[in-house]
Enzyme design. Sequence first.
Site, PDB file in Angstrom:
ATOM      1  N   ASP A   1      75.303  67.570  13.349  1.00  0.00           N
ATOM      2  CA  ASP A   1      75.377  66.312  14.089  1.00  0.00           C
ATOM      3  C   ASP A   1      76.656  66.304  14.910  1.00  0.00           C
ATOM      4  OD1 ASP A   1      73.967  63.254  13.582  1.00  0.00           O
ATOM      5  OD2 ASP A   1      75.899  63.361  14.616  1.00  0.00           O
TER       6      ASP A   1
ATOM      7  N   GLN B   1      68.463  53.635  14.559  1.00  0.00           N
ATOM      8  CA  GLN B   1      67.839  54.813  15.184  1.00  0.00           C
ATOM      9  C   GLN B   1      68.123  54.792  16.681  1.00  0.00           C
ATOM     10  OE1 GLN B   1      63.570  55.317  14.619  1.00  0.00           O
ATOM     11  NE2 GLN B   1      63.627  57.405  15.430  1.00  0.00           N
TER      12      GLN B   1
ATOM     13  N   HIS C   1      63.778  62.914  12.997  1.00  0.00           N
ATOM     14  CA  HIS C   1      64.830  63.805  12.501  1.00  0.00           C
ATOM     15  C   HIS C   1      65.330  63.299  11.160  1.00  0.00           C
ATOM     16  CE1 HIS C   1      66.697  60.646  14.911  1.00  0.00           C
ATOM     17  NE2 HIS C   1      67.733  60.711  14.077  1.00  0.00           N
TER      18      HIS C   1
ATOM     19  N   HIS D   1      68.586  63.214   8.662  1.00  0.00           N
ATOM     20  CA  HIS D   1      70.020  63.449   8.481  1.00  0.00           C
ATOM     21  C   HIS D   1      70.213  64.035   7.091  1.00  0.00           C
ATOM     22  CE1 HIS D   1      71.516  60.746  11.812  1.00  0.00           C
ATOM     23  NE2 HIS D   1      70.313  60.231  11.650  1.00  0.00           N
TER      24      HIS D   1
HETATM   25  P1  AMP Z   1      69.712  58.298  14.695  1.00  0.00           P
HETATM   26  O1  AMP Z   1      70.771  57.253  14.906  1.00  0.00           O
HETATM   27  O2  AMP Z   1      69.129  58.305  13.319  1.00  0.00           O
HETATM   28  O3  AMP Z   1      68.662  58.255  15.784  1.00  0.00           O
HETATM   29  O4  AMP Z   1      70.470  59.687  14.798  1.00  0.00           O
HETATM   30  C1  AMP Z   1      70.745  60.343  15.963  1.00  0.00           C
HETATM   31  C2  AMP Z   1      71.867  61.290  15.647  1.00  0.00           C
HETATM   32  O5  AMP Z   1      71.898  62.281  16.666  1.00  0.00           O
HETATM   33  C3  AMP Z   1      73.254  60.655  15.617  1.00  0.00           C
HETATM   34  O6  AMP Z   1      73.840  60.867  14.325  1.00  0.00           O
HETATM   35  C4  AMP Z   1      74.021  61.387  16.719  1.00  0.00           C
HETATM   36  O7  AMP Z   1      75.365  61.622  16.386  1.00  0.00           O
HETATM   37  C5  AMP Z   1      73.229  62.673  16.852  1.00  0.00           C
HETATM   38  N1  AMP Z   1      73.291  63.306  18.162  1.00  0.00           N
HETATM   39  C6  AMP Z   1      73.100  62.739  19.373  1.00  0.00           C
HETATM   40  N2  AMP Z   1      73.200  63.651  20.348  1.00  0.00           N
HETATM   41  C7  AMP Z   1      73.444  64.841  19.740  1.00  0.00           C
HETATM   42  C8  AMP Z   1      73.658  66.180  20.206  1.00  0.00           C
HETATM   43  N3  AMP Z   1      73.633  66.481  21.504  1.00  0.00           N
HETATM   44  N4  AMP Z   1      73.888  67.152  19.285  1.00  0.00           N
HETATM   45  C9  AMP Z   1      73.914  66.863  17.968  1.00  0.00           C
HETATM   46  N5  AMP Z   1      73.721  65.623  17.466  1.00  0.00           N
HETATM   47  C10 AMP Z   1      73.497  64.633  18.332  1.00  0.00           C
END
Ligand code: AMP
Length: 120
Positions: free
Chosen positions: A35, A98, A104, A106
């Site tokens: 992440d 989200q 996805h 975590h």
């Molecule tokens: P969610 O809030 O459950 O939709 O999680 C999305 C996650 O994606 C967050 O924890 C972000 O930090 C992560 N994220 C967003 N863009 C990227 C990226 N380019 N590479 C890795 N993680 C990312």
Amino acid sequence: MDSVSSQKSIFSMIVDRDIPADVVWENERIIAFTDIAPKAPVHLLVVPKTAQYANVTELAAGDPALLAEVVAVAQLLADERTGGEYRLIFNTGEAVGQTVFHVHAHVMGGQLTEGSLGFE
Ligand code: AMP
């Protein structure tokens, strides 16, 4: 960029190598990467490559075997990196945070300082 690719999720862009990521595991159906804004000492995202499912409910209904595979990859990565113990979170809906509507998981591990559900 055409109208289809402009609607790609950030995770589809990672799958397609349009943007970089720290990829830690991959097969034909799943990719896992760190992440970008970690909330735990180990914070990985395990992501089905298909953009068909926006959240875990849709994935469970549409392809339960793929959901089981996501969980198996989470365990495999936790075995490698966190002694096999981990927290698995699927945010489902904007109201709970989200931000990427491409399903996805975590995978969080290491010494988590907050309570067991992420708050005290
Ligand atoms: P969610 O809030 O459950 O939709 O999680 C999305 C996650 O994606 C967050 O924890 C972000 O930090 C992560 N994220 C967003 N863009 C990227 C990226 N380019 N590479 C890795 N993680 C990312």
